[in-house]
Design a protein around this motif. Structure first.
Motif, PDB file in Angstrom:
ATOM      1  N   VAL A   1      -4.734  -6.768   4.293  1.00 32.76           N
ATOM      2  CA  VAL A   1      -5.970  -5.818   4.286  1.00 32.76           C
ATOM      3  C   VAL A   1      -7.087  -6.779   4.584  1.00 32.76           C
ATOM      4  O   VAL A   1      -7.443  -7.640   3.808  1.00 32.76           O
ATOM      5  CB  VAL A   1      -6.108  -5.305   2.806  1.00 32.76           C
ATOM      6  CG1 VAL A   1      -7.201  -4.300   2.781  1.00 32.76           C
ATOM      7  CG2 VAL A   1      -4.829  -4.738   2.444  1.00 32.76           C
TER       8      VAL A   1
ATOM      9  N   ARG B   1      -9.876  -1.734   4.813  1.00 31.56           N
ATOM     10  CA  ARG B   1     -10.131  -0.908   3.529  1.00 31.56           C
ATOM     11  C   ARG B   1     -11.483  -0.043   3.802  1.00 31.56           C
ATOM     12  O   ARG B   1     -12.306  -0.802   3.875  1.00 31.56           O
ATOM     13  CB  ARG B   1      -9.805  -1.618   2.311  1.00 31.56           C
ATOM     14  CG  ARG B   1     -10.159  -0.759   1.005  1.00 31.56           C
ATOM     15  CD  ARG B   1      -9.776  -1.600  -0.438  1.00 31.56           C
ATOM     16  NE  ARG B   1     -10.071  -0.851  -1.440  1.00 31.56           N
ATOM     17  CZ  ARG B   1      -9.944  -1.080  -2.698  1.00 31.56           C
ATOM     18  NH1 ARG B   1      -9.638  -2.368  -2.813  1.00 31.56           N
ATOM     19  NH2 ARG B   1     -10.479  -0.403  -3.486  1.00 31.56           N
TER      20      ARG B   1
ATOM     21  N   THR C   1      -4.593  -3.696   7.984  1.00 32.99           N
ATOM     22  CA  THR C   1      -5.511  -2.528   7.734  1.00 32.99           C
ATOM     23  C   THR C   1      -6.828  -2.763   7.300  1.00 32.99           C
ATOM     24  O   THR C   1      -6.922  -4.017   7.115  1.00 32.99           O
ATOM     25  CB  THR C   1      -4.734  -1.659   6.422  1.00 32.99           C
ATOM     26  OG1 THR C   1      -4.507  -2.457   5.302  1.00 32.99           O
ATOM     27  CG2 THR C   1      -3.539  -0.962   6.825  1.00 32.99           C
TER      28      THR C   1
ATOM     29  N   LEU D   1       0.910  -1.113   0.003  1.00 33.79           N
ATOM     30  CA  LEU D   1       0.010   0.139  -0.068  1.00 33.79           C
ATOM     31  C   LEU D   1       0.804   1.249  -0.027  1.00 33.79           C
ATOM     32  O   LEU D   1       1.839   1.230   0.591  1.00 33.79           O
ATOM     33  CB  LEU D   1      -0.852   0.089   1.183  1.00 33.79           C
ATOM     34  CG  LEU D   1      -1.803  -1.197   1.450  1.00 33.79           C
ATOM     35  CD1 LEU D   1      -2.467  -0.985   2.800  1.00 33.79           C
ATOM     36  CD2 LEU D   1      -2.909  -1.313   0.401  1.00 33.79           C
TER      37      LEU D   1
ATOM     38  N   SER E   1       1.004  -4.799   3.608  1.00 31.70           N
ATOM     39  CA  SER E   1      -0.093  -4.818   4.818  1.00 31.70           C
ATOM     40  C   SER E   1      -0.836  -5.864   4.183  1.00 31.70           C
ATOM     41  O   SER E   1      -1.301  -6.715   3.342  1.00 31.70           O
ATOM     42  CB  SER E   1      -0.917  -3.715   4.338  1.00 31.70           C
ATOM     43  OG  SER E   1      -2.276  -3.645   5.146  1.00 31.70           O
TER      44      SER E   1
ATOM     45  N   SER F   1      -1.658   6.540   1.879  1.00 35.86           N
ATOM     46  CA  SER F   1      -2.942   6.232   1.765  1.00 35.86           C
ATOM     47  C   SER F   1      -3.385   5.490   3.193  1.00 35.86           C
ATOM     48  O   SER F   1      -4.538   5.326   3.454  1.00 35.86           O
ATOM     49  CB  SER F   1      -3.227   5.201   0.641  1.00 35.86           C
ATOM     50  OG  SER F   1      -2.511   3.780   1.103  1.00 35.86           O
ATOM     51  N   LEU F   2      -2.655   5.729   4.147  1.00 39.31           N
ATOM     52  CA  LEU F   2      -2.924   4.943   5.596  1.00 39.31           C
ATOM     53  C   LEU F   2      -3.143   6.135   6.439  1.00 39.31           C
ATOM     54  O   LEU F   2      -2.687   7.358   6.472  1.00 39.31           O
ATOM     55  CB  LEU F   2      -1.606   4.357   6.323  1.00 39.31           C
ATOM     56  CG  LEU F   2      -0.822   3.424   5.547  1.00 39.31           C
ATOM     57  CD1 LEU F   2       0.467   2.975   6.032  1.00 39.31           C
ATOM     58  CD2 LEU F   2      -1.809   2.212   5.019  1.00 39.31           C
TER      59      LEU F   2
ATOM     60  N   ARG G   1     -11.288  -7.234   4.459  1.00 36.84           N
ATOM     61  CA  ARG G   1     -11.707  -6.474   3.014  1.00 36.84           C
ATOM     62  C   ARG G   1     -13.470  -6.779   3.984  1.00 36.84           C
ATOM     63  O   ARG G   1     -13.677  -7.999   4.033  1.00 36.84           O
ATOM     64  CB  ARG G   1     -11.806  -7.401   1.857  1.00 36.84           C
ATOM     65  CG  ARG G   1     -10.346  -7.060   1.270  1.00 36.84           C
ATOM     66  CD  ARG G   1     -10.494  -7.527  -0.234  1.00 36.84           C
ATOM     67  NE  ARG G   1     -11.425  -9.005  -0.508  1.00 36.84           N
ATOM     68  CZ  ARG G   1     -10.749 -10.242  -0.287  1.00 36.84           C
ATOM     69  NH1 ARG G   1      -9.515 -10.254   0.014  1.00 36.84           N
ATOM     70  NH2 ARG G   1     -11.677 -11.170  -0.371  1.00 36.84           N
TER      71      ARG G   1
ATOM     72  N   GLU H   1      -9.051   4.100   0.670  1.00 34.23           N
ATOM     73  CA  GLU H   1      -8.166   4.666   2.039  1.00 34.23           C
ATOM     74  C   GLU H   1      -8.028   3.422   2.866  1.00 34.23           C
ATOM     75  O   GLU H   1      -9.046   2.360   2.854  1.00 34.23           O
ATOM     76  CB  GLU H   1      -8.963   5.823   2.634  1.00 34.23           C
ATOM     77  CG  GLU H   1      -9.063   6.756   1.753  1.00 34.23           C
ATOM     78  CD  GLU H   1     -10.076   7.981   2.511  1.00 34.23           C
ATOM     79  OE1 GLU H   1     -10.747   7.588   3.520  1.00 34.23           O
ATOM     80  OE2 GLU H   1     -10.070   9.167   2.141  1.00 34.23           O
ATOM     81  N   TYR H   2      -6.913   3.222   3.683  1.00 35.46           N
ATOM     82  CA  TYR H   2      -6.702   2.137   4.405  1.00 35.46           C
ATOM     83  C   TYR H   2      -6.365   2.695   5.765  1.00 35.46           C
ATOM     84  O   TYR H   2      -5.641   3.482   6.035  1.00 35.46           O
ATOM     85  CB  TYR H   2      -5.417   1.548   3.903  1.00 35.46           C
ATOM     86  CG  TYR H   2      -5.818   0.934   2.501  1.00 35.46           C
ATOM     87  CD1 TYR H   2      -6.250  -0.287   2.268  1.00 35.46           C
ATOM     88  CD2 TYR H   2      -5.555   1.655   1.367  1.00 35.46           C
ATOM     89  CE1 TYR H   2      -6.560  -0.888   1.169  1.00 35.46           C
ATOM     90  CE2 TYR H   2      -5.953   0.940   0.139  1.00 35.46           C
ATOM     91  CZ  TYR H   2      -6.228  -0.311  -0.109  1.00 35.46           C
ATOM     92  OH  TYR H   2      -6.412  -0.687  -1.377  1.00 35.46           O
TER      93      TYR H   2
END
Length: 255
Positions: A104, A75, A73, A38, A102, A42-43, A106, A79-80
């Motif tokens: 992620v 999502r 993270t 990522l 990362s 964007s974190l 979902r 953005e995360y």
């Protein structure tokens, strides 16, 4: 000094599963997991503060050992939101890393993650939860302290870069160092901290280490450079000029 637990690669699967199960219970859904790189920009954080001793330890581990453990993270759109790995994310951002690995989590498309208000990771307050007794970790924490100090006085973000710099290009910013301080240094375990102005490196922390390196016959020394986002006219440069400090030969070694 408190015990600081850092996430390891071995710990990560259990950590991912624990967070995933917790969120599934809260939202009453099934959550998928994917691994991806990522953009650091964007974190966004889900915690309210960072801890200085933990930041110092992670900085030390990254610089000395190449410590790299993926963050976790959630999502939301493009953005995360970081749910595990705030301190790693902050240090990587400050070291000008563009991407971070990362896992992620979902959410199903019909369910939206209730994200906290969007804030910058770099602007999170840094607290000191306990005194740092270990002298090595304390020296690393001084790097974090001065990073934030310079951000405050110049009202801009600063970043860190590790370099090996020639001792002959170093300008001190204090006139004296005690002989005891130099002799107490066995190995050069912590980089000095500098800002670069022109072709010179101005020492913010690490005068005794620099003199120790010269005593050991070294021609260069490992340093962390503080790099501002924009142009900065450093007051420390004028201070060194007023004191007549041009090279480490100008430092007086006192008893």
């Amino acid at each position: 000094m408190r015990r600081i637990e850092l996430t390891t690669i071995e710990d990560l699967p259990a950590r991912i599963e624990s967070i995933k199960v917790s969120l599934e219970r809260i939202y009453g859904i099934k959550i998928g997991v994917e691994f991806r790189a990522l953009p650091v920009k964007s974190l966004f954080p889900t915690e309210d503060f960072l801890e200085k001793d933990k930041l110092a330890l992670i900085l030390m581990k990254i610089v000395d050992e190449g410590y790299r453990v993926p963050i976790i993270t959630v999502r939301k759109g493009g953005e995360y939101y970081v749910v595990d790995g705030h301190h790693r994310s902050y240090i990587l951002a400050k070291m000008m890393e563009e991407m971070v690995e990362s896992y992620v989590l979902r959410f199903p498309e019909e369910v939206s993650y209730r994200a906290p208000p969007k804030r910058s990771m770099e602007n999170l307050p840094i607290i000191e939860p306990a005194p740092i007794d270990d002298p090595i970790l304390k020296a690393w924490s001084q790097i974090i302290t001065l990073l934030k100090y310079y951000e405050g006085i110049y009202d801009t973000q600063f970043y860190m870069k590790v370099e090996v710099i020639p001792i002959e290009n170093i300008t001190p910013t204090q006139p004296e160092v005690s002989k005891r301080q130099i002799s107490s240094i066995g190995r050069l375990l912590v980089p000095i901290l500098c800002v670069k102005y022109g072709e010179k490196y101005y020492v913010l922390d690490g005068h005794a280490r620099t003199l120790k390196a010269r005593e050991m016959g070294l021609k260069s020394i490992r340093a962390i450079l503080l790099i501002p986002r924009g142009k900065v006219e450093y007051g420390i440069v004028k201070t060194a000029e007023r004191m007549g400090l041009k090279s480490i030969d100008d430092i007086r070694i006192i008893e």
